[in-house]
Design a protein around this motif. Structure first.
Motif, PDB file in Angstrom:
ATOM      1  N   TYR A 138       5.526   2.932 -15.372  1.00  0.00           N
ATOM      2  CA  TYR A 138       6.241   2.738 -16.624  1.00  0.00           C
ATOM      3  C   TYR A 138       5.737   1.560 -17.446  1.00  0.00           C
ATOM      4  CZ  TYR A 138       9.322   6.450 -15.280  1.00  0.00           C
ATOM      5  OH  TYR A 138       9.805   7.682 -14.938  1.00  0.00           O
ATOM      6  N   TYR A 139       5.349   0.480 -16.814  1.00  0.00           N
ATOM      7  CA  TYR A 139       4.842  -0.666 -17.556  1.00  0.00           C
ATOM      8  C   TYR A 139       3.332  -0.613 -17.704  1.00  0.00           C
ATOM      9  CZ  TYR A 139       9.486  -2.608 -16.729  1.00  0.00           C
ATOM     10  OH  TYR A 139      10.838  -2.805 -16.679  1.00  0.00           O
ATOM     11  N   GLY A 140       2.668  -0.079 -16.690  1.00  0.00           N
ATOM     12  CA  GLY A 140       1.215  -0.002 -16.737  1.00  0.00           C
ATOM     13  C   GLY A 140       0.697   1.258 -17.398  1.00  0.00           C
ATOM     14  N   GLY A 141       1.518   2.307 -17.454  1.00  0.00           N
ATOM     15  CA  GLY A 141       1.110   3.549 -18.088  1.00  0.00           C
ATOM     16  C   GLY A 141       0.200   4.417 -17.240  1.00  0.00           C
ATOM     17  N   PHE A 142       0.157   4.154 -15.929  1.00  0.00           N
ATOM     18  CA  PHE A 142      -0.709   4.931 -15.054  1.00  0.00           C
ATOM     19  C   PHE A 142      -0.017   6.213 -14.620  1.00  0.00           C
ATOM     20  CE2 PHE A 142      -2.212   0.573 -14.385  1.00  0.00           C
ATOM     21  CZ  PHE A 142      -3.570   0.741 -14.618  1.00  0.00           C
ATOM     22  N   THR A 143      -0.809   7.266 -14.373  1.00  0.00           N
ATOM     23  CA  THR A 143      -0.273   8.502 -13.817  1.00  0.00           C
ATOM     24  C   THR A 143      -0.086   8.314 -12.309  1.00  0.00           C
ATOM     25  OG1 THR A 143      -2.434   9.446 -13.313  1.00  0.00           O
ATOM     26  CG2 THR A 143      -1.547   9.864 -15.534  1.00  0.00           C
ATOM     27  N   GLN A 144       0.640   9.227 -11.695  1.00  0.00           N
ATOM     28  CA  GLN A 144       0.842   9.143 -10.252  1.00  0.00           C
ATOM     29  C   GLN A 144      -0.489   9.268  -9.512  1.00  0.00           C
ATOM     30  OE1 GLN A 144       3.870  12.133  -9.605  1.00  0.00           O
ATOM     31  NE2 GLN A 144       5.508  10.632  -9.839  1.00  0.00           N
ATOM     32  N   SER A 145      -1.378  10.100 -10.006  1.00  0.00           N
ATOM     33  CA  SER A 145      -2.701  10.237  -9.376  1.00  0.00           C
ATOM     34  C   SER A 145      -3.493   8.949  -9.466  1.00  0.00           C
ATOM     35  CB  SER A 145      -3.487  11.371 -10.036  1.00  0.00           C
ATOM     36  OG  SER A 145      -2.817  12.593  -9.862  1.00  0.00           O
ATOM     37  N   GLU A 146      -3.440   8.286 -10.623  1.00  0.00           N
ATOM     38  CA  GLU A 146      -4.146   7.012 -10.785  1.00  0.00           C
ATOM     39  C   GLU A 146      -3.561   5.943  -9.866  1.00  0.00           C
ATOM     40  OE1 GLU A 146      -5.549   7.232 -15.465  1.00  0.00           O
ATOM     41  OE2 GLU A 146      -3.485   6.648 -14.996  1.00  0.00           O
ATOM     42  N   ILE A 147      -2.244   5.938  -9.753  1.00  0.00           N
ATOM     43  CA  ILE A 147      -1.577   4.960  -8.888  1.00  0.00           C
ATOM     44  C   ILE A 147      -1.985   5.202  -7.437  1.00  0.00           C
ATOM     45  CG2 ILE A 147       0.653   4.144  -8.013  1.00  0.00           C
ATOM     46  CD1 ILE A 147       1.794   4.872 -10.824  1.00  0.00           C
ATOM     47  N   ALA A 148      -2.016   6.466  -7.032  1.00  0.00           N
ATOM     48  CA  ALA A 148      -2.420   6.794  -5.664  1.00  0.00           C
ATOM     49  C   ALA A 148      -3.836   6.292  -5.384  1.00  0.00           C
ATOM     50  CB  ALA A 148      -2.331   8.312  -5.439  1.00  0.00           C
ATOM     51  N   ALA A 149      -4.729   6.460  -6.341  1.00  0.00           N
ATOM     52  CA  ALA A 149      -6.106   5.994  -6.162  1.00  0.00           C
ATOM     53  C   ALA A 149      -6.156   4.468  -6.119  1.00  0.00           C
ATOM     54  CB  ALA A 149      -6.985   6.527  -7.285  1.00  0.00           C
ATOM     55  N   MET A 150      -5.428   3.816  -7.018  1.00  0.00           N
ATOM     56  CA  MET A 150      -5.439   2.350  -7.054  1.00  0.00           C
ATOM     57  C   MET A 150      -4.889   1.734  -5.776  1.00  0.00           C
ATOM     58  SD  MET A 150      -4.403   0.873 -10.784  1.00  0.00           S
ATOM     59  CE  MET A 150      -2.882   1.745 -10.900  1.00  0.00           C
ATOM     60  N   LEU A 151      -3.796   2.310  -5.287  1.00  0.00           N
ATOM     61  CA  LEU A 151      -3.135   1.751  -4.114  1.00  0.00           C
ATOM     62  C   LEU A 151      -3.672   2.321  -2.805  1.00  0.00           C
ATOM     63  CD1 LEU A 151       0.577   1.689  -5.373  1.00  0.00           C
ATOM     64  CD2 LEU A 151      -1.163  -0.107  -5.504  1.00  0.00           C
ATOM     65  N   GLN A 153      -3.316   5.289  -1.485  1.00  0.00           N
ATOM     66  CA  GLN A 153      -2.233   5.987  -0.793  1.00  0.00           C
ATOM     67  C   GLN A 153      -2.290   7.465  -1.167  1.00  0.00           C
ATOM     68  OE1 GLN A 153       0.250   4.635   1.273  1.00  0.00           O
ATOM     69  NE2 GLN A 153      -1.002   2.784   1.212  1.00  0.00           N
ATOM     70  N   PRO A 154      -1.769   8.332  -0.305  1.00  0.00           N
ATOM     71  CA  PRO A 154      -1.720   9.761  -0.656  1.00  0.00           C
ATOM     72  C   PRO A 154      -0.812   9.983  -1.864  1.00  0.00           C
ATOM     73  CG  PRO A 154      -1.295   9.432   1.691  1.00  0.00           C
ATOM     74  CD  PRO A 154      -1.300   8.080   1.061  1.00  0.00           C
ATOM     75  N   LEU A 155      -1.142  10.984  -2.667  1.00  0.00           N
ATOM     76  CA  LEU A 155      -0.360  11.299  -3.852  1.00  0.00           C
ATOM     77  C   LEU A 155       1.093  11.594  -3.491  1.00  0.00           C
ATOM     78  CD1 LEU A 155      -0.178  11.783  -6.886  1.00  0.00           C
ATOM     79  CD2 LEU A 155      -0.980  14.128  -6.491  1.00  0.00           C
ATOM     80  N   GLY A 156       1.311  12.311  -2.402  1.00  0.00           N
ATOM     81  CA  GLY A 156       2.679  12.634  -1.973  1.00  0.00           C
ATOM     82  C   GLY A 156       3.499  11.383  -1.665  1.00  0.00           C
ATOM     83  N   THR A 157       2.855  10.379  -1.104  1.00  0.00           N
ATOM     84  CA  THR A 157       3.541   9.119  -0.815  1.00  0.00           C
ATOM     85  C   THR A 157       3.973   8.446  -2.108  1.00  0.00           C
ATOM     86  OG1 THR A 157       2.263   8.820   1.215  1.00  0.00           O
ATOM     87  CG2 THR A 157       3.261   6.837   0.261  1.00  0.00           C
ATOM     88  N   LYS A 159       4.480   9.904  -5.025  1.00  0.00           N
ATOM     89  CA  LYS A 159       5.546  10.708  -5.636  1.00  0.00           C
ATOM     90  C   LYS A 159       6.883  10.441  -4.957  1.00  0.00           C
ATOM     91  CE  LYS A 159       2.773  14.469  -7.447  1.00  0.00           C
ATOM     92  NZ  LYS A 159       2.636  15.919  -7.572  1.00  0.00           N
ATOM     93  N   GLY A 160       6.862  10.343  -3.639  1.00  0.00           N
ATOM     94  CA  GLY A 160       8.097  10.065  -2.900  1.00  0.00           C
ATOM     95  C   GLY A 160       8.653   8.693  -3.223  1.00  0.00           C
ATOM     96  N   ARG A 161       7.788   7.690  -3.255  1.00  0.00           N
ATOM     97  CA  ARG A 161       8.241   6.331  -3.602  1.00  0.00           C
ATOM     98  C   ARG A 161       8.857   6.305  -4.991  1.00  0.00           C
ATOM     99  NH1 ARG A 161       3.001   2.779  -1.723  1.00  0.00           N
ATOM    100  NH2 ARG A 161       3.315   3.010   0.526  1.00  0.00           N
ATOM    101  N   MET A 162       8.209   6.991  -5.925  1.00  0.00           N
ATOM    102  CA  MET A 162       8.701   7.017  -7.301  1.00  0.00           C
ATOM    103  C   MET A 162      10.059   7.711  -7.368  1.00  0.00           C
ATOM    104  SD  MET A 162       7.357   6.847 -10.842  1.00  0.00           S
ATOM    105  CE  MET A 162       5.691   6.739 -10.383  1.00  0.00           C
ATOM    106  N   ARG A 163      10.186   8.851  -6.715  1.00  0.00           N
ATOM    107  CA  ARG A 163      11.431   9.611  -6.765  1.00  0.00           C
ATOM    108  C   ARG A 163      12.578   8.820  -6.154  1.00  0.00           C
ATOM    109  NH1 ARG A 163      13.552  12.415  -2.981  1.00  0.00           N
ATOM    110  NH2 ARG A 163      11.634  12.689  -1.810  1.00  0.00           N
ATOM    111  N   ILE A 164      12.368   8.276  -4.966  1.00  0.00           N
ATOM    112  CA  ILE A 164      13.417   7.521  -4.290  1.00  0.00           C
ATOM    113  C   ILE A 164      13.766   6.262  -5.075  1.00  0.00           C
ATOM    114  CG2 ILE A 164      13.955   6.188  -2.211  1.00  0.00           C
ATOM    115  CD1 ILE A 164      12.222   8.301  -0.668  1.00  0.00           C
ATOM    116  N   GLY A 165      12.740   5.563  -5.563  1.00  0.00           N
ATOM    117  CA  GLY A 165      12.976   4.345  -6.339  1.00  0.00           C
ATOM    118  C   GLY A 165      13.744   4.622  -7.616  1.00  0.00           C
TER     119      GLY A 165
END
Length: 180
Positions: A138-151, A153-157, A159-165
């Motif tokens: 939300y602040y960085g403007g990254f997609t979930q795929s970009e975040i997964a690559a940066m961190l 981590q698997p994309l599913g992880t 997505k799960g973190r985002m949904r729960i958070g």
């Protein structure tokens, strides 16, 4: 990182090469200008160099640690520049200030500020991994795929973190609305 903590410049060069682009990208997305992003990135890597001994691999990837430093430096830089631009540079002693037009609906502005505070409080209550994922999106403007690559981590992880958070954040903010 143990080599960097021991002041090994070549090890730090490897860290900078591997994570410099992602760090600059986050800083640029947060700051909006190349000059500020370069300053934020430089400050972040200086901090990483000085505090390399504090990195704990068990708590997350090196990229996550560095991007957290970048995020914190960008927030600090933006807060500082907001304070600086609120003063008028018209007189050398700084005795004059800008006149800022009052919004027509100060009550709505005040409610918006309180709601923003509730969101910030809710983010602070989240576990670090969920908070970081939401902030990058939300602040960085990254997609979930970009975040997964940066961190790294698997994309599913991600997505799960985002949904729960976001569910936790929604529940926190709904509690605020009921109290207000």
């Amino acid at each position: 990182m143990p080599l960097v903590a021991g002041a090994d410049a070549s090890a730090f060069a490897v860290v900078l090469e591997r994570h410099g682009d992602a760090a600059f990208s986050l800083a640029y997305r947060m700051c909006g200008t190349r000059a500020l992003a370069e300053d934020v990135t430089q400050e972040a890597f200086l901090t990483a160099w000085r505090k390399a001994g504090r990195y704990e691999a068990a708590r997350g990837s090196l990229r996550t640690w560095i991007l957290t430093i970048v995020h914190n430096r960008a927030v600090d830089m933006l807060r500082g520049s907001a304070r600086h631009t609120s003063k008028l540079a018209g007189s050398e002693d700084g005795s004059e200030y800008l006149e800022v037009a009052s919004p027509e609906r100060t009550d709505a502005e005040a409610i918006g500020n309180v709601a923003a505070d509730a969101v910030r409080d809710g983010l602070d209550m989240l576990p670090e991994t969920q908070r970081q994922t939401i902030e990058l999106a939300y602040y960085g403007g990254f997609t979930q795929s970009e975040i997964a690559a940066m961190l790294e981590q698997p994309l599913g992880t991600i997505k799960g973190r985002m949904r729960i958070g976001l569910h936790k954040l929604r529940d926190h903010c709904q509690g605020w609305e009921a109290a207000a």
